[in-house]
Design an enzyme around this catalytic site. Structure first.
Site, PDB file in Angstrom:
ATOM      1  N   SER A 211     -46.244 -20.988  14.007  1.00 31.76           N
ATOM      2  CA  SER A 211     -47.191 -20.542  12.995  1.00 31.76           C
ATOM      3  C   SER A 211     -47.949 -21.722  12.410  1.00 31.76           C
ATOM      4  O   SER A 211     -47.479 -22.859  12.449  1.00 31.76           O
ATOM      5  CB  SER A 211     -46.441 -19.806  11.878  1.00 31.76           C
ATOM      6  OG  SER A 211     -45.857 -18.624  12.355  1.00 31.76           O
ATOM      7  N   GLY A 251     -50.105 -17.112  15.212  1.00 31.68           N
ATOM      8  CA  GLY A 251     -49.860 -18.475  14.783  1.00 31.68           C
ATOM      9  C   GLY A 251     -51.084 -19.301  14.479  1.00 31.68           C
ATOM     10  O   GLY A 251     -50.963 -20.476  14.125  1.00 31.68           O
ATOM     11  N   GLU A 288     -51.265 -11.298  18.496  1.00 36.02           N
ATOM     12  CA  GLU A 288     -50.651 -10.743  17.292  1.00 36.02           C
ATOM     13  C   GLU A 288     -50.925 -11.634  16.072  1.00 36.02           C
ATOM     14  O   GLU A 288     -50.024 -12.241  15.503  1.00 36.02           O
ATOM     15  CB  GLU A 288     -49.136 -10.603  17.484  1.00 36.02           C
ATOM     16  CG  GLU A 288     -48.751  -9.616  18.564  1.00 36.02           C
ATOM     17  CD  GLU A 288     -47.319  -9.800  19.063  1.00 36.02           C
ATOM     18  OE1 GLU A 288     -46.829  -8.902  19.753  1.00 36.02           O
ATOM     19  OE2 GLU A 288     -46.703 -10.858  18.768  1.00 36.02           O
ATOM     20  N   PRO A 289     -52.170 -11.745  15.639  1.00 38.34           N
ATOM     21  CA  PRO A 289     -52.466 -12.552  14.455  1.00 38.34           C
ATOM     22  C   PRO A 289     -51.976 -11.881  13.179  1.00 38.34           C
ATOM     23  O   PRO A 289     -52.020 -10.656  13.044  1.00 38.34           O
ATOM     24  CB  PRO A 289     -53.996 -12.637  14.471  1.00 38.34           C
ATOM     25  CG  PRO A 289     -54.422 -11.378  15.170  1.00 38.34           C
ATOM     26  CD  PRO A 289     -53.369 -11.117  16.213  1.00 38.34           C
ATOM     27  N   GLY A 290     -51.504 -12.674  12.254  1.00 41.08           N
ATOM     28  CA  GLY A 290     -51.076 -12.148  10.953  1.00 41.08           C
ATOM     29  C   GLY A 290     -51.696 -12.962   9.840  1.00 41.08           C
ATOM     30  O   GLY A 290     -52.540 -12.494   9.085  1.00 41.08           O
ATOM     31  N   CYS A 359     -34.864 -21.523 -12.586  1.00 40.47           N
ATOM     32  CA  CYS A 359     -33.899 -22.579 -12.950  1.00 40.47           C
ATOM     33  C   CYS A 359     -33.600 -23.487 -11.761  1.00 40.47           C
ATOM     34  O   CYS A 359     -32.456 -23.606 -11.306  1.00 40.47           O
ATOM     35  CB  CYS A 359     -32.615 -21.948 -13.487  1.00 40.47           C
ATOM     36  SG  CYS A 359     -32.867 -21.089 -15.039  1.00 40.47           S
ATOM     37  N   GLU A 360     -34.642 -24.104 -11.230  1.00 46.02           N
ATOM     38  CA  GLU A 360     -34.547 -25.042 -10.117  1.00 46.02           C
ATOM     39  C   GLU A 360     -35.584 -26.130 -10.318  1.00 46.02           C
ATOM     40  O   GLU A 360     -36.763 -25.835 -10.531  1.00 46.02           O
ATOM     41  CB  GLU A 360     -34.839 -24.346  -8.771  1.00 46.02           C
ATOM     42  CG  GLU A 360     -33.945 -23.190  -8.426  1.00 46.02           C
ATOM     43  CD  GLU A 360     -32.574 -23.632  -7.937  1.00 46.02           C
ATOM     44  OE1 GLU A 360     -32.441 -24.810  -7.550  1.00 46.02           O
ATOM     45  OE2 GLU A 360     -31.667 -22.792  -7.950  1.00 46.02           O
TER      46      GLU A 360
END
Length: 430
Positions: A211, A251, A288-290, A359-360
């Site tokens: 991707s 991708g 198959e593009p996304g 909280c990170e």
């Protein structure tokens, strides 16, 4: 000084004389007031235009990779625009079916499909099952032995091509959990087995290198690798197996920050089809593009809650979302731009670190963002190009409700996913 690059905004974005952002004629700040923040705002006609470009790029067949972002409205839209839909789980398949997408428009993916998912796909008679392993072949043969119809299958081939992208989204190299490897001989073995199996209607091959790939050369290398496989097996296939299709996957990279440029869906399709023809592949070429369909259609809106200036270190700007609505920066180190929709085309001289409310310490959205110097608590701040892998990868970490999603078109806004409430967080508790 740096002004937000206009090309990172959706197609139908415009800026009023006083600097306020509109998309499809809808005022963005008014959307924030009406629907609250965080909020995903999608330009519907932008998505439709990309679907049409994808069909032009791959006239033999193209599917929207729904893992990028899926909801009923997206499934309906992609189907209306003539695309198949690539689903990667039983849940995605179920949603698409419930949205009215016919099963024969669905392509089922996944490196570890369960028996239940495969049973559902065979019962519904989906368009294609992209088979990923020998264990999956076993499961399909067992289901067909029970009386279910033999599926039309593409075999996912791992071509040994390492795309120039982040390690976590590379999928075509030899060391991969996906597909049948060419160099270790698994691809040839899988084709021979599938071609001989009465439980499988083998119709072609599938390959996906990763991707966010900008180099068309990666796709050209895939064509070169698969050309030899097609040449070896096209003459051997029989009535239940024919090498008539090559799916190149998706991708294609999109621009997220200033200085990046993508080649466009139509140009990508032309380059891929030229490469396949040059390699001697006569099969129909599908894709198959996304991300390239959905990413740049959207912006995310947040409300600034805290500004913490640490002299000699940096300025932190904390917002009401974070890694729960966009984990890509944490997962991949992905970059985004920042801007204020009240001053869209203003200079952005101030450098900030845009962080979330979780909280990170690693909960960051933009490591080095630029904004106007007069940013203040209560401002609406936005990150563009957030239509892909934000909502779909999101979570309820810290029990933060997931945002609403709004489509805008012709001066109107419609909510396609409502904002979760605190009570929604208790739905699954027993």
């Amino acid at each position: 000084m740096s002004v937000l690059p206009a090309q990172l905004l959706p197609d139908n974005a415009s800026v009023t004389a006083d600097g306020r952002l509109q998309i499809a004629g809808v005022d963005i700040l008014e959307l924030a007031r009406e629907f609250g923040t965080p909020l995903f705002v999608h330009d519907e006609d932008h998505i439709r235009a990309r679907c049409r470009q994808a069909r032009e790029a791959f006239p033999d067949g193209v599917a929207y990779a729904s893992k990028a972002f899926l909801c009923r409205a997206i499934a309906e839209l992609a189907h209306e625009e003539g695309m198949h839909i690539d689903v990667a789980s039983g849940g995605e398949m179920h949603l698409a079916l419930q949205a009215g997408v016919p099963a024969d428009r669905l392509v089922l993916h996944g490196n570890n499909k369960s028996t239940a998912e495969l049973r559902y796909a065979l019962e519904q008679r989906v368009h294609r099952v992209v088979v990923d392993s020998f264990d999956e072949l076993d499961r399909i043969e067992a289901l067909v032995a029970e009386g279910l119809p033999a599926p039309r299958v593409l075999l996912r081939i791992t071509p040994g091509v390492k795309a120039n992208t982040h390690e976590f989204i590379q999928t075509g190299q030899d060391d991969s959990k996906f597909g049948f490897g060419v160099r270790v001989g698994h691809a040839d073995r899988a084709i021979e087995r599938a071609a001989a199996s009465p439980a499988i209607e083998l119709v072609g091959l599938h390959a996906h290198v990763g991707s966010q790939v900008f180099e068309v050369g990666s796709f050209e290398k895939v064509a070169e690798v698969l050309a030899g496989i097609f040449a070896r097996f096209q003459a051997k296939t029989g009535p239940n197996a024919r090498m008539e299709e090559l799916c190149i996957g998706g991708g294609l990279g999109v621009a997220y920050v200033e200085g990046e440029a993508d080649c466009g869906i139509v140009e990508w399709g032309q380059a891929v089809r030229r490469a396949c023809a040059a390699a001697g592949i006569s099969a129909k070429i599908t894709a198959e593009p996304g991300r390239s369909i959905i990413a740049s259609s959207a912006i995310t809106l947040y409300t600034v809650g805290t500004i913490k200036d640490i002299p000699g270190v940096r300025t932190y700007v904390s917002v009401d979302g974070g890694m729960s609505d966009n984990p890509r920066p944490v997962l991949y180190g992905s970059g985004y731009e920042t801007f204020l929709p009240r001053a869209t085309d203003a200079d952005r001289p101030k450098t900030i670190r845009l962080v979330g409310k979780h909280c990170e310490s690693g909960d960051l959205l933009v490591r080095e963002g630029l904004v106007p110097a007069d940013i203040r608590v209560g401002d609406i701040i936005s990150t563009p190009v957030t239509g892909a892998y934000g909502y779909s990868l999101g979570s309820n970490y810290n029990k933060v409700p997931r945002p609403a999603v709004v489509f805008v078109k012709d001066g109107q806004a419609r909510q396609v996913i409502r904002r979760e409430t605190w009570d929604d967080l208790l739905r699954l508790d027993c």
